[in-house]
Design a protein around this motif. Structure first.
Motif, mmCIF file in Angstrom:
data_model
loop_
_atom_site.group_PDB
_atom_site.id
_atom_site.type_symbol
_atom_site.label_atom_id
_atom_site.label_comp_id
_atom_site.label_asym_id
_atom_site.label_seq_id
_atom_site.Cartn_x
_atom_site.Cartn_y
_atom_site.Cartn_z
ATOM 1 N N PRO A 1 45.456 31.310 31.893
ATOM 2 C CA PRO A 1 46.335 30.224 32.342
ATOM 3 C C PRO A 1 46.834 30.368 33.785
ATOM 4 O O PRO A 1 47.113 29.367 34.436
ATOM 5 C CB PRO A 1 47.519 30.296 31.366
ATOM 6 C CG PRO A 1 46.970 30.940 30.148
ATOM 7 C CD PRO A 1 45.920 31.903 30.639
ATOM 8 N N ASP A 2 46.923 31.600 34.294
ATOM 9 C CA ASP A 2 47.415 31.780 35.666
ATOM 10 C C ASP A 2 46.313 31.590 36.708
ATOM 11 O O ASP A 2 46.535 31.764 37.903
ATOM 12 C CB ASP A 2 48.076 33.144 35.833
ATOM 13 C CG ASP A 2 47.102 34.312 35.731
ATOM 14 O OD1 ASP A 2 45.886 34.090 35.503
ATOM 15 O OD2 ASP A 2 47.554 35.461 35.877
ATOM 16 N N GLY A 3 45.096 31.229 36.255
ATOM 17 C CA GLY A 3 43.994 30.989 37.179
ATOM 18 C C GLY A 3 43.115 32.213 37.421
ATOM 19 O O GLY A 3 42.071 32.103 38.035
ATOM 20 N N SER A 4 43.526 33.369 36.928
ATOM 21 C CA SER A 4 42.693 34.563 37.089
ATOM 22 C C SER A 4 41.653 34.599 35.973
ATOM 23 O O SER A 4 41.769 33.883 34.974
ATOM 24 C CB SER A 4 43.546 35.827 37.058
ATOM 25 O OG SER A 4 44.147 35.999 35.794
ATOM 26 N N GLU A 5 40.632 35.430 36.165
ATOM 27 C CA GLU A 5 39.601 35.582 35.145
ATOM 28 C C GLU A 5 39.722 36.943 34.494
ATOM 29 O O GLU A 5 39.915 37.953 35.167
ATOM 30 C CB GLU A 5 38.202 35.439 35.755
ATOM 31 C CG GLU A 5 37.797 34.019 36.009
ATOM 32 C CD GLU A 5 36.325 33.889 36.374
ATOM 33 O OE1 GLU A 5 35.699 34.889 36.798
ATOM 34 O OE2 GLU A 5 35.800 32.775 36.246
ATOM 35 N N LEU A 6 39.601 36.963 33.190
ATOM 36 C CA LEU A 6 39.564 38.208 32.436
ATOM 37 C C LEU A 6 38.099 38.549 32.220
ATOM 38 O O LEU A 6 37.362 37.787 31.582
ATOM 39 C CB LEU A 6 40.281 38.041 31.092
ATOM 40 C CG LEU A 6 40.278 39.249 30.167
ATOM 41 C CD1 LEU A 6 41.050 40.409 30.794
ATOM 42 C CD2 LEU A 6 40.864 38.877 28.812
ATOM 43 N N GLU A 7 37.658 39.654 32.804
ATOM 44 C CA GLU A 7 36.273 40.086 32.623
ATOM 45 C C GLU A 7 36.046 40.457 31.165
ATOM 46 O O GLU A 7 36.976 40.773 30.435
ATOM 47 C CB GLU A 7 35.962 41.266 33.543
ATOM 48 C CG GLU A 7 35.945 40.892 35.014
ATOM 49 C CD GLU A 7 34.962 39.767 35.355
ATOM 50 O OE1 GLU A 7 33.832 39.763 34.806
ATOM 51 O OE2 GLU A 7 35.323 38.888 36.147
ATOM 52 N N GLY A 8 34.795 40.434 30.734
ATOM 53 C CA GLY A 8 34.454 40.708 29.342
ATOM 54 C C GLY A 8 35.069 41.995 28.831
ATOM 55 O O GLY A 8 35.008 43.022 29.498
#
Length: 161
Positions: free
Chosen positions: A94-101
């Motif tokens: 939601p904050d625009g960052s990506e969570l890597e696998g």
């Protein structure tokens, strides 16, 4: 493409989602359809496509299993489902960052309500517990700064004398 009953449209959409066929899924939405979910609002086929692409990128084995349908109505059509998948790709937070696998499996329960007009979905609303999903991905709640006292005072219940 001529669709069958409204429930037929909804079932065909679920089949397209489970096949990860974004183009086929889009055929079941009207050009100006709106999808509302805890992940945000997608308006029109382009934004809806992006929503599904992000989901399939993060969870390449994503599967949706419907386990209950409120079948005595077509407006809205309501279904409860379970979604499962393994988080192996980047997933937008939601904050625009990506969570890597993370390699973690998720199993989340949810429900959706859809409206169909002229053989196409015009509005589709998804409801699921984001905290349940994020916890399974290894994330937790973060404490945010407390609102300034002047703001808290404005929101506090007032008594009438």
């Amino acid at each position: 493409m001529v669709m069958s009953s409204p429930w037929g449209v909804k079932h065909q959409l679920a089949d397209a989602i489970n096949a990860h066929d974004v183009n086929r899924a889009l055929e079941y939405f009207s050009p100006d359809a709106v999808v509302v979910s805890p992940s945000g609002v997608a308006e029109g086929r382009e934004q809806i496509a992006w929503l599904y692409e992000q989901l399939f990128k993060g969870f390449p084995d994503f599967t949706l299993t419907t386990w209950n349908e409120v079948s005595d109505t077509d407006a809205p059509m309501v279904a409860e489902w379970v979604a499962t998948g393994t988080h192996t790709g980047p997933f937008l937070l939601p904050d625009g960052s990506e969570l890597e696998g993370t390699g973690r499996r998720i199993t989340i329960r949810g429900a959706c309500a859809s409206f169909v007009e002229n053989g196409r979905i015009t509005t589709h609303r998804e409801y699921f517990d984001q905290l349940e999903m994020y916890t399974q991905l290894g994330l937790g709640l973060a404490r945010v700064e407390q609102a300034p006292s002047s703001y808290r005072e404005e929101l506090a219940p007032h008594t009438v004398s």
